[in-house]
Design a protein around this motif. Sequence first.
Motif, PDB file in Angstrom:
ATOM      1  N   TRP A  95       2.633  27.470 -69.461  1.00  0.00           N
ATOM      2  CA  TRP A  95       3.464  27.525 -70.659  1.00  0.00           C
ATOM      3  C   TRP A  95       3.872  26.140 -71.145  1.00  0.00           C
ATOM      4  CZ3 TRP A  95       7.625  25.149 -68.617  1.00  0.00           C
ATOM      5  CH2 TRP A  95       7.852  25.331 -67.248  1.00  0.00           C
ATOM      6  N   THR A 109       7.555  28.736 -77.671  1.00  0.00           N
ATOM      7  CA  THR A 109       6.306  28.133 -78.138  1.00  0.00           C
ATOM      8  C   THR A 109       6.540  27.172 -79.311  1.00  0.00           C
ATOM      9  OG1 THR A 109       5.068  30.062 -77.449  1.00  0.00           O
ATOM     10  CG2 THR A 109       3.982  28.627 -79.039  1.00  0.00           C
ATOM     11  N   ARG A 121       4.168  25.787 -74.853  1.00  0.00           N
ATOM     12  CA  ARG A 121       3.002  26.329 -75.547  1.00  0.00           C
ATOM     13  C   ARG A 121       2.798  27.811 -75.306  1.00  0.00           C
ATOM     14  NH1 ARG A 121      -1.977  25.665 -71.920  1.00  0.00           N
ATOM     15  NH2 ARG A 121      -1.153  24.593 -70.107  1.00  0.00           N
TER      16      ARG A 121
END
Length: 382
Positions: free
Chosen positions: A292, A181, A176
Amino acid sequence: MTRSVAADIPLSVPHLAGNEGRYLSECLESNFVSSVGPFVERFERDFAAVVGAKHAVACSTGTAALHVALQVVGAGPGTTVATSTFTFVASVNAVTYCGAKPLLVDSERDSWNLDASLLYDRVVEDARAGRSLPDIIEVVHVLGHPADLEPILELRERFGIPIVEDAAEALGASYRAGALTGRQVGTVGDLGCFSFNGNKTMTTGGGGMIITNDLEKARLARHLTTQAKLAGREYVHDLVGFNYRLTNVAAALGVAQLEQLEGFLEAKRVLAHRYRDSLGGLRVEGPPYAPWANPSFWLYSILLTEQDDRDRVLDCLQAAAVQARPLWFPIHRQVPYAAAERLGGDVADDLHRRGISLPSSVGLSAEDQTRVVEALSEALDH
Ligand SMILES: *Cc1c(COP(=O)(O)O)cnc(C)c1O
Protein backbone atom coordinates in the motif's frame (compact mmCIF):
# COMPACT_ATOMS: atom_id res chain seq x y z
CA MET A 1 54.02 1.08 -4.52
CA THR A 2 51.37 3.64 -3.72
CA ARG A 3 47.75 2.79 -3.92
CA SER A 4 45.35 5.56 -4.86
CA VAL A 5 42.70 6.03 -2.21
CA ALA A 6 39.25 6.54 -3.65
CA ALA A 7 37.27 9.51 -2.38
CA ASP A 8 34.72 8.82 0.35
CA ILE A 9 31.23 7.98 -0.84
CA PRO A 10 29.05 9.92 1.60
CA LEU A 11 25.86 8.59 3.18
CA SER A 12 23.62 11.48 2.18
CA VAL A 13 24.71 14.92 1.05
CA PRO A 14 22.79 17.88 -0.43
CA HIS A 15 22.37 18.36 -4.17
CA LEU A 16 22.52 22.08 -4.93
CA ALA A 17 22.04 22.24 -8.67
CA GLY A 18 19.25 24.74 -9.27
CA ASN A 19 18.48 28.37 -8.45
CA GLU A 20 20.08 28.29 -4.97
CA GLY A 21 22.78 30.85 -5.81
CA ARG A 22 20.43 33.17 -7.63
CA TYR A 23 17.88 33.25 -4.81
CA LEU A 24 20.57 33.70 -2.15
CA SER A 25 21.90 36.71 -4.10
CA GLU A 26 18.39 38.16 -4.12
CA CYS A 27 18.37 37.92 -0.31
CA LEU A 28 21.67 39.77 -0.08
CA GLU A 29 20.70 42.42 -2.62
CA SER A 30 17.34 43.09 -0.95
CA ASN A 31 18.84 43.07 2.59
CA PHE A 32 16.22 40.48 3.63
CA VAL A 33 18.34 37.85 5.35
CA SER A 34 16.43 37.21 8.57
CA SER A 35 12.92 35.97 9.43
CA VAL A 36 11.14 38.63 7.41
CA GLY A 37 11.27 38.48 3.64
CA PRO A 38 9.46 37.24 0.58
CA PHE A 39 11.04 33.77 0.40
CA VAL A 40 9.59 32.56 3.69
CA GLU A 41 5.99 32.97 2.58
CA ARG A 42 6.77 31.80 -0.92
CA PHE A 43 8.39 28.64 0.46
CA GLU A 44 5.33 27.99 2.64
CA ARG A 45 2.92 28.46 -0.28
CA ASP A 46 4.96 26.33 -2.67
CA PHE A 47 5.49 23.59 -0.10
CA ALA A 48 1.79 23.39 0.82
CA ALA A 49 0.95 23.07 -2.88
CA VAL A 50 3.53 20.34 -3.51
CA VAL A 51 2.38 18.09 -0.64
CA GLY A 52 -1.31 18.89 -0.98
CA ALA A 53 -1.98 20.70 2.31
CA LYS A 54 -3.93 23.91 2.89
CA HIS A 55 -1.45 25.60 5.23
CA ALA A 56 2.28 25.45 5.88
CA VAL A 57 4.33 27.10 8.64
CA ALA A 58 8.10 27.29 8.13
CA CYS A 59 10.27 26.58 11.20
CA SER A 60 13.95 26.85 12.07
CA THR A 61 14.35 23.04 12.32
CA GLY A 62 12.31 19.86 12.01
CA THR A 63 12.64 19.37 15.77
CA ALA A 64 11.15 22.83 16.35
CA ALA A 65 8.30 21.94 13.98
CA LEU A 66 7.53 18.81 16.05
CA HIS A 67 7.74 20.72 19.34
CA VAL A 68 5.22 23.30 18.15
CA ALA A 69 2.92 20.80 16.40
CA LEU A 70 2.71 18.71 19.58
CA GLN A 71 1.87 21.81 21.65
CA VAL A 72 -0.84 22.79 19.17
CA VAL A 73 -2.66 19.50 19.86
CA GLY A 74 -2.22 19.88 23.62
CA ALA A 75 0.99 18.08 24.59
CA GLY A 76 2.06 19.27 28.04
CA PRO A 77 2.70 18.13 31.60
CA GLY A 78 0.43 15.24 32.54
CA THR A 79 -0.12 14.09 28.95
CA THR A 80 1.21 11.01 27.14
CA VAL A 81 2.33 10.85 23.52
CA ALA A 82 2.55 7.41 21.88
CA THR A 83 5.37 7.24 19.36
CA SER A 84 7.98 4.90 17.83
CA THR A 85 10.90 3.58 19.79
CA PHE A 86 12.66 2.95 16.46
CA THR A 87 13.30 6.52 15.31
CA PHE A 88 15.75 9.38 15.42
CA VAL A 89 15.86 10.83 18.94
CA ALA A 90 14.36 14.20 17.92
CA SER A 91 10.90 12.59 17.54
CA VAL A 92 10.89 11.78 21.24
CA ASN A 93 12.84 14.78 22.52
CA ALA A 94 10.09 17.02 21.13
CA VAL A 95 7.63 15.17 23.38
CA THR A 96 9.89 15.79 26.38
CA TYR A 97 10.30 19.50 25.55
CA CYS A 98 6.52 19.82 25.96
CA GLY A 99 6.70 18.28 29.44
CA ALA A 100 4.76 15.26 28.15
CA LYS A 101 5.70 11.59 28.61
CA PRO A 102 6.39 9.26 25.69
CA LEU A 103 4.87 5.81 25.32
CA LEU A 104 7.45 4.01 23.16
CA VAL A 105 5.86 1.58 20.72
CA ASP A 106 7.77 -1.21 18.96
CA SER A 107 8.05 -1.48 15.16
CA GLU A 108 6.22 -3.86 12.89
CA ARG A 109 8.18 -5.98 10.40
CA ASP A 110 6.31 -4.87 7.28
CA SER A 111 7.30 -1.22 7.37
CA TRP A 112 9.67 -0.85 10.36
CA ASN A 113 7.24 1.84 11.56
CA LEU A 114 5.19 2.01 14.76
CA ASP A 115 3.22 -1.23 15.18
CA ALA A 116 -0.27 0.19 14.77
CA SER A 117 -2.09 -2.99 15.78
CA LEU A 118 -0.02 -3.31 18.98
CA LEU A 119 -0.99 0.25 19.89
CA TYR A 120 -4.59 -0.26 18.79
CA ASP A 121 -5.08 -3.31 20.99
CA ARG A 122 -3.51 -1.57 23.97
CA VAL A 123 -5.72 1.52 23.61
CA VAL A 124 -8.91 -0.53 23.21
CA GLU A 125 -7.98 -2.64 26.25
CA ASP A 126 -7.19 0.45 28.34
CA ALA A 127 -10.46 2.07 27.32
CA ARG A 128 -12.39 -1.06 28.32
CA ALA A 129 -10.62 -1.16 31.70
CA GLY A 130 -11.26 2.55 32.29
CA ARG A 131 -7.55 3.39 32.28
CA SER A 132 -6.22 6.62 30.80
CA LEU A 133 -5.36 6.62 27.08
CA PRO A 134 -2.52 8.27 25.18
CA ASP A 135 -3.47 11.90 24.60
CA ILE A 136 -1.68 12.17 21.25
CA ILE A 137 -0.19 9.76 18.70
CA GLU A 138 2.97 10.94 16.96
CA VAL A 139 3.49 8.67 13.98
CA VAL A 140 6.97 8.62 12.42
CA HIS A 141 7.41 7.58 8.79
CA VAL A 142 10.91 6.13 9.15
CA LEU A 143 13.52 6.15 6.39
CA GLY A 144 10.98 7.30 3.79
CA HIS A 145 8.47 4.47 4.18
CA PRO A 146 4.91 5.54 5.08
CA ALA A 147 3.46 4.16 8.31
CA ASP A 148 0.23 2.14 8.31
CA LEU A 149 -2.13 4.94 9.29
CA GLU A 150 -5.54 3.32 8.89
CA PRO A 151 -5.70 1.67 12.36
CA ILE A 152 -4.43 4.91 13.87
CA LEU A 153 -7.11 6.93 12.11
CA GLU A 154 -9.62 4.53 13.62
CA LEU A 155 -8.24 5.34 17.08
CA ARG A 156 -8.73 9.03 16.34
CA GLU A 157 -12.27 8.29 15.18
CA ARG A 158 -13.21 6.15 18.21
CA PHE A 159 -11.37 7.97 21.00
CA GLY A 160 -10.64 11.44 19.61
CA ILE A 161 -6.86 11.04 19.88
CA PRO A 162 -5.14 13.64 17.66
CA ILE A 163 -2.34 12.59 15.31
CA VAL A 164 0.93 14.39 14.56
CA GLU A 165 2.97 12.92 11.72
CA ASP A 166 6.75 13.08 11.90
CA ALA A 167 7.42 13.00 8.17
CA ALA A 168 10.94 14.43 8.57
CA GLU A 169 12.45 11.57 6.54
CA ALA A 170 9.60 10.89 4.18
CA LEU A 171 8.96 13.95 2.01
CA GLY A 172 7.39 12.66 -1.22
CA ALA A 173 6.23 9.31 0.18
CA SER A 174 2.54 8.50 -0.29
CA TYR A 175 -0.15 5.81 -0.17
CA ARG A 176 -1.06 3.75 -3.22
CA ALA A 177 -3.83 1.50 -1.91
CA GLY A 178 -6.68 1.63 0.56
CA ALA A 179 -8.63 4.62 1.83
CA LEU A 180 -5.56 6.87 1.75
CA THR A 181 -4.66 6.25 -1.91
CA GLY A 182 -2.87 9.24 -3.39
CA ARG A 183 -2.37 11.02 -0.05
CA GLN A 184 1.11 12.29 0.77
CA VAL A 185 2.58 11.55 4.20
CA GLY A 186 2.13 14.49 6.55
CA THR A 187 -1.32 15.40 5.20
CA VAL A 188 -3.31 12.67 6.98
CA GLY A 189 -2.87 13.58 10.66
CA ASP A 190 -3.96 16.80 12.37
CA LEU A 191 -0.52 18.23 11.65
CA GLY A 192 2.50 16.93 9.74
CA CYS A 193 6.15 17.90 10.22
CA PHE A 194 9.13 17.86 7.84
CA SER A 195 12.87 18.48 8.19
CA PHE A 196 15.23 20.21 5.79
CA ASN A 197 18.42 19.31 7.60
CA GLY A 198 21.47 18.76 5.37
CA ASN A 199 21.05 14.99 5.12
CA LYS A 200 17.33 14.99 4.32
CA THR A 201 15.77 14.62 0.86
CA MET A 202 15.89 18.40 0.34
CA THR A 203 17.65 20.96 2.48
CA THR A 204 17.55 24.57 3.61
CA GLY A 205 20.81 24.19 5.52
CA GLY A 206 18.62 23.70 8.56
CA GLY A 207 14.87 24.03 8.67
CA GLY A 208 11.49 22.45 9.08
CA MET A 209 7.84 22.79 8.13
CA ILE A 210 4.49 22.17 9.77
CA ILE A 211 1.54 21.45 7.50
CA THR A 212 -2.16 21.25 8.35
CA ASN A 213 -5.56 21.68 6.73
CA ASP A 214 -6.92 23.44 9.83
CA LEU A 215 -6.63 27.22 9.69
CA GLU A 216 -6.84 27.68 13.47
CA LYS A 217 -4.05 25.17 14.07
CA ALA A 218 -1.91 26.84 11.41
CA ARG A 219 -2.47 30.23 13.05
CA LEU A 220 -1.56 28.94 16.49
CA ALA A 221 1.55 27.18 15.10
CA ARG A 222 2.72 30.37 13.36
CA HIS A 223 2.02 32.40 16.50
CA LEU A 224 4.07 30.00 18.65
CA THR A 225 7.02 30.06 16.21
CA THR A 226 7.17 33.87 16.32
CA GLN A 227 7.41 34.50 20.10
CA ALA A 228 3.58 34.60 20.42
CA LYS A 229 3.65 38.35 19.85
CA LEU A 230 0.29 39.98 19.24
CA ALA A 231 -0.06 42.32 16.28
CA GLY A 232 0.50 45.99 17.08
CA ARG A 233 3.19 48.37 18.21
CA GLU A 234 3.63 47.11 21.76
CA TYR A 235 5.53 43.99 22.76
CA VAL A 236 2.53 42.06 24.01
CA HIS A 237 2.65 38.25 24.16
CA ASP A 238 -0.31 36.09 25.12
CA LEU A 239 1.59 32.76 25.35
CA VAL A 240 5.13 31.51 25.95
CA GLY A 241 6.25 31.34 22.34
CA PHE A 242 9.51 30.40 20.64
CA ASN A 243 12.01 31.94 18.27
CA TYR A 244 11.45 29.19 15.72
CA ARG A 245 10.78 31.07 12.47
CA LEU A 246 12.79 30.07 9.39
CA THR A 247 15.06 32.78 7.97
CA ASN A 248 14.63 34.27 4.50
CA VAL A 249 18.08 32.97 3.52
CA ALA A 250 17.13 29.40 4.46
CA ALA A 251 13.75 29.75 2.75
CA ALA A 252 15.49 30.95 -0.43
CA LEU A 253 17.38 27.64 -0.47
CA GLY A 254 14.10 25.86 0.22
CA VAL A 255 12.33 27.42 -2.76
CA ALA A 256 15.22 26.44 -5.03
CA GLN A 257 15.36 22.88 -3.65
CA LEU A 258 11.61 22.43 -3.90
CA GLU A 259 11.78 23.28 -7.62
CA GLN A 260 14.03 20.21 -7.99
CA LEU A 261 12.13 17.88 -5.65
CA GLU A 262 10.55 15.74 -8.35
CA GLY A 263 13.97 15.03 -9.82
CA PHE A 264 15.37 14.23 -6.37
CA LEU A 265 12.60 11.73 -5.71
CA GLU A 266 13.09 10.13 -9.12
CA ALA A 267 16.85 9.85 -8.45
CA LYS A 268 16.11 8.12 -5.12
CA ARG A 269 13.74 5.66 -6.84
CA VAL A 270 16.39 4.84 -9.45
CA LEU A 271 18.99 4.34 -6.69
CA ALA A 272 16.64 2.05 -4.77
CA HIS A 273 15.84 -0.08 -7.81
CA ARG A 274 19.50 -0.38 -8.70
CA TYR A 275 20.37 -1.42 -5.14
CA ARG A 276 17.53 -3.93 -5.12
CA ASP A 277 18.71 -5.49 -8.40
CA SER A 278 22.39 -5.56 -7.55
CA LEU A 279 22.01 -6.79 -3.95
CA GLY A 280 19.84 -9.70 -5.12
CA GLY A 281 22.76 -12.14 -5.01
CA LEU A 282 23.95 -11.17 -1.52
CA ARG A 283 22.62 -12.60 1.74
CA VAL A 284 20.95 -9.39 2.87
CA GLU A 285 17.32 -8.41 3.34
CA GLY A 286 16.11 -5.32 1.47
CA PRO A 287 14.10 -2.47 2.97
CA PRO A 288 10.34 -2.72 3.47
CA TYR A 289 8.08 -2.00 0.52
CA ALA A 290 4.51 -2.56 1.69
CA PRO A 291 1.90 -3.15 -1.04
CA TRP A 292 0.00 0.00 0.00
CA ALA A 293 3.06 2.24 0.11
CA ASN A 294 4.95 4.52 -2.26
CA PRO A 295 8.19 4.96 -0.28
CA SER A 296 10.54 7.86 -0.99
CA PHE A 297 13.68 5.79 -0.19
CA TRP A 298 15.35 8.52 1.86
CA LEU A 299 18.16 6.22 3.08
CA TYR A 300 18.35 2.81 1.42
CA SER A 301 18.68 0.41 4.35
CA ILE A 302 19.21 -3.32 4.58
CA LEU A 303 19.28 -6.05 7.22
CA LEU A 304 22.23 -8.41 7.56
CA THR A 305 21.75 -11.98 8.76
CA GLU A 306 22.19 -13.06 12.38
CA GLN A 307 25.56 -14.62 11.45
CA ASP A 308 27.06 -11.41 10.12
CA ASP A 309 28.84 -9.12 12.53
CA ARG A 310 27.29 -5.73 11.71
CA ASP A 311 30.15 -3.69 13.17
CA ARG A 312 32.73 -5.67 11.21
CA VAL A 313 30.76 -5.07 8.01
CA LEU A 314 30.62 -1.33 8.82
CA ASP A 315 34.38 -1.35 9.50
CA CYS A 316 35.06 -3.02 6.13
CA LEU A 317 32.86 -0.49 4.34
CA GLN A 318 34.64 2.35 6.10
CA ALA A 319 38.01 0.93 5.03
CA ALA A 320 36.67 0.94 1.45
CA ALA A 321 35.76 4.65 1.86
CA VAL A 322 32.04 3.89 1.86
CA GLN A 323 30.03 5.77 4.48
CA ALA A 324 27.37 3.46 5.87
CA ARG A 325 25.57 3.79 9.21
CA PRO A 326 23.84 1.47 11.66
CA LEU A 327 20.09 1.85 12.03
CA TRP A 328 18.97 3.67 15.18
CA PHE A 329 19.82 2.63 18.65
CA PRO A 330 16.23 2.24 19.91
CA ILE A 331 14.93 5.06 22.11
CA HIS A 332 14.04 2.69 24.97
CA ARG A 333 17.79 1.94 25.26
CA GLN A 334 18.84 5.61 25.41
CA VAL A 335 19.82 6.95 28.84
CA PRO A 336 17.16 9.70 29.06
CA TYR A 337 14.38 7.25 28.12
CA ALA A 338 15.45 4.07 29.92
CA ALA A 339 12.54 4.44 32.34
CA ALA A 340 9.94 5.47 29.75
CA GLU A 341 6.83 3.37 29.36
CA ARG A 342 6.97 1.07 26.38
CA LEU A 343 5.06 -1.48 24.34
CA GLY A 344 7.36 -4.28 23.17
CA GLY A 345 10.71 -3.39 21.65
CA ASP A 346 12.12 -6.66 20.31
CA VAL A 347 11.60 -5.76 16.64
CA ALA A 348 13.32 -2.40 17.11
CA ASP A 349 16.22 -4.15 18.86
CA ASP A 350 16.51 -6.62 15.99
CA LEU A 351 16.44 -3.88 13.34
CA HIS A 352 19.16 -2.08 15.24
CA ARG A 353 21.29 -5.21 15.59
CA ARG A 354 21.16 -6.14 11.92
CA GLY A 355 20.40 -2.93 10.03
CA ILE A 356 22.64 -0.59 8.06
CA SER A 357 21.93 2.35 5.75
CA LEU A 358 23.86 2.60 2.49
CA PRO A 359 24.95 5.75 0.62
CA SER A 360 21.80 7.33 -0.82
CA SER A 361 22.65 10.83 -2.00
CA VAL A 362 20.64 12.21 -4.90
CA GLY A 363 23.92 12.77 -6.76
CA LEU A 364 25.33 9.23 -6.22
CA SER A 365 26.65 7.99 -9.60
CA ALA A 366 25.96 4.50 -10.94
CA GLU A 367 29.71 3.92 -10.82
CA ASP A 368 29.95 4.82 -7.13
CA GLN A 369 26.90 2.73 -6.39
CA THR A 370 28.66 -0.26 -7.97
CA ARG A 371 31.62 0.45 -5.69
CA VAL A 372 29.29 0.36 -2.67
CA VAL A 373 27.83 -2.99 -3.70
CA GLU A 374 31.28 -4.47 -4.36
CA ALA A 375 32.53 -3.25 -1.00
CA LEU A 376 29.50 -4.74 0.73
CA SER A 377 29.95 -8.02 -1.10
CA GLU A 378 33.59 -8.18 0.00
CA ALA A 379 32.70 -7.25 3.56
CA LEU A 380 30.20 -10.12 3.70
CA ASP A 381 32.81 -12.56 2.36
CA HIS A 382 35.22 -11.70 5.16
C1 LIG B 1 15.81 14.62 11.02
C2 LIG B 1 14.69 14.19 11.87
C3 LIG B 1 14.06 15.06 12.77
C4 LIG B 1 14.60 16.40 13.15
O1 LIG B 1 14.78 17.30 12.17
P1 LIG B 1 15.88 18.46 12.32
O2 LIG B 1 15.56 19.35 11.17
O3 LIG B 1 17.22 17.83 12.23
O4 LIG B 1 15.65 19.14 13.62
C5 LIG B 1 12.93 14.60 13.43
N1 LIG B 1 12.48 13.36 13.27
C6 LIG B 1 13.06 12.49 12.44
C7 LIG B 1 12.48 11.14 12.29
C8 LIG B 1 14.21 12.87 11.73
O5 LIG B 1 14.84 11.99 10.94
